[in-house]
Design an enzyme around this catalytic site. Structure first.
Site, PDB file in Angstrom:
ATOM      1  CE1 TYR A 194      83.968  11.155 -42.576  1.00 48.07           C
ATOM      2  CE2 TYR A 194      84.793  10.183 -44.615  1.00 48.07           C
ATOM      3  CZ  TYR A 194      83.734  10.656 -43.847  1.00 48.07           C
ATOM      4  OH  TYR A 194      82.461  10.627 -44.344  1.00 48.07           O
TER       5      TYR A 194
ATOM      6  CG  HIS B 163      78.856  12.128 -36.775  1.00 46.27           C
ATOM      7  ND1 HIS B 163      78.624  10.912 -37.393  1.00 46.27           N
ATOM      8  CD2 HIS B 163      77.721  12.445 -36.124  1.00 46.27           C
ATOM      9  CE1 HIS B 163      77.392  10.533 -37.121  1.00 46.27           C
ATOM     10  NE2 HIS B 163      76.820  11.438 -36.349  1.00 46.27           N
TER      11      HIS B 163
HETATM   12  C1  DQA Z   1      80.785  10.076 -40.271  1.00 45.25           C
HETATM   13  C2  DQA Z   1      79.857  10.932 -41.134  1.00 45.25           C
HETATM   14  C3  DQA Z   1      78.923  10.059 -41.955  1.00 45.25           C
HETATM   15  O1  DQA Z   1      78.068  10.864 -42.768  1.00 45.25           O
HETATM   16  C4  DQA Z   1      79.711   9.153 -42.868  1.00 45.25           C
HETATM   17  O2  DQA Z   1      78.841   8.279 -43.555  1.00 45.25           O
HETATM   18  C5  DQA Z   1      80.769   8.398 -42.159  1.00 45.25           C
HETATM   19  C6  DQA Z   1      81.531   9.048 -41.089  1.00 45.25           C
HETATM   20  C7  DQA Z   1      81.836  10.910 -39.528  1.00 45.25           C
HETATM   21  O3  DQA Z   1      82.429  10.394 -38.575  1.00 45.25           O
HETATM   22  O4  DQA Z   1      82.090  12.067 -39.901  1.00 45.25           O
HETATM   23  O5  DQA Z   1      81.089   7.266 -42.528  1.00 45.25           O
HETATM   24  O6  DQA Z   1      79.989   9.409 -39.288  1.00 45.25           O
END
Ligand code: DQA
Length: 146
Positions: free
Chosen positions: A23, A100
């Protein structure tokens, strides 16, 4: 001036600490600051909200009906599970861009399905913090096209 709700779902309050290899190292506050700078450039205002609770996220979407022109939404884990969140987006009928940080289509199979995607204008996935900025640009471009 268009006001835009930036909705951050569960666990995104831990950005910077949480699985940085997936992330990134930017915190949520840092991402919100970048969004605020871009909003000034684009002539819109952004209003970031984060919640770990599905019900609270739904309340925020309902309230947005009264003041927001659109939503940039990272529903995080609820993306893959929440019919209720999807129904809230449909109910308020506000243009919504799904974002995302990670590319959900190259991760575990359970992340490759979004219940939110079919009720959004489009999805931006895989560009880290840039996904939010691209999402904001896409929403503003959508307003300009109307
Ligand atoms: C997310 C991807 C999701 O699968 C995950 O549960 C997240 C973050 C992303 O920003 O990449 O919490 O939404």
């Amino acid at each position: 001036m268009h006001a835009i709700l930036i909705l951050h779902g569960p666990n995104l309050n831990l950005l910077g600490l949480r699985e940085p290899e997936i992330y990134g190292s930017q915190t949520l506050d840092e991402i919100n600051a970048l969004l605020s700078d871009l909003a000034a450039e684009l002539g819109v205002s952004v209003h970031p909200r984060q919640s770990n609770s599905e019900g609270q996220l739904i309340e925020l979407i309902h309230e947005a009906r009264g003041w927001a022109a659109g939503i940039v939404c990272n529903a995080a884990g609820y993306t893959h599970t929440s019919v209720a969140l999807r129904d809230a987006i449909t109910a308020v009928n506000l243009p919504t861009v799904e974002v995302h940080l990670s590319n959900i289509y190259k991760r575990e199979e359970f992340r490759q399905r979004s219940l939110i995607a079919p009720v959004c204008i489009g999805t931006i996935s895989g560009f880290g913090a840039q996904s939010y900025l691209l999402g904001l640009r896409a929403l503003v471009a959508h307003f300009d096209q109307r």
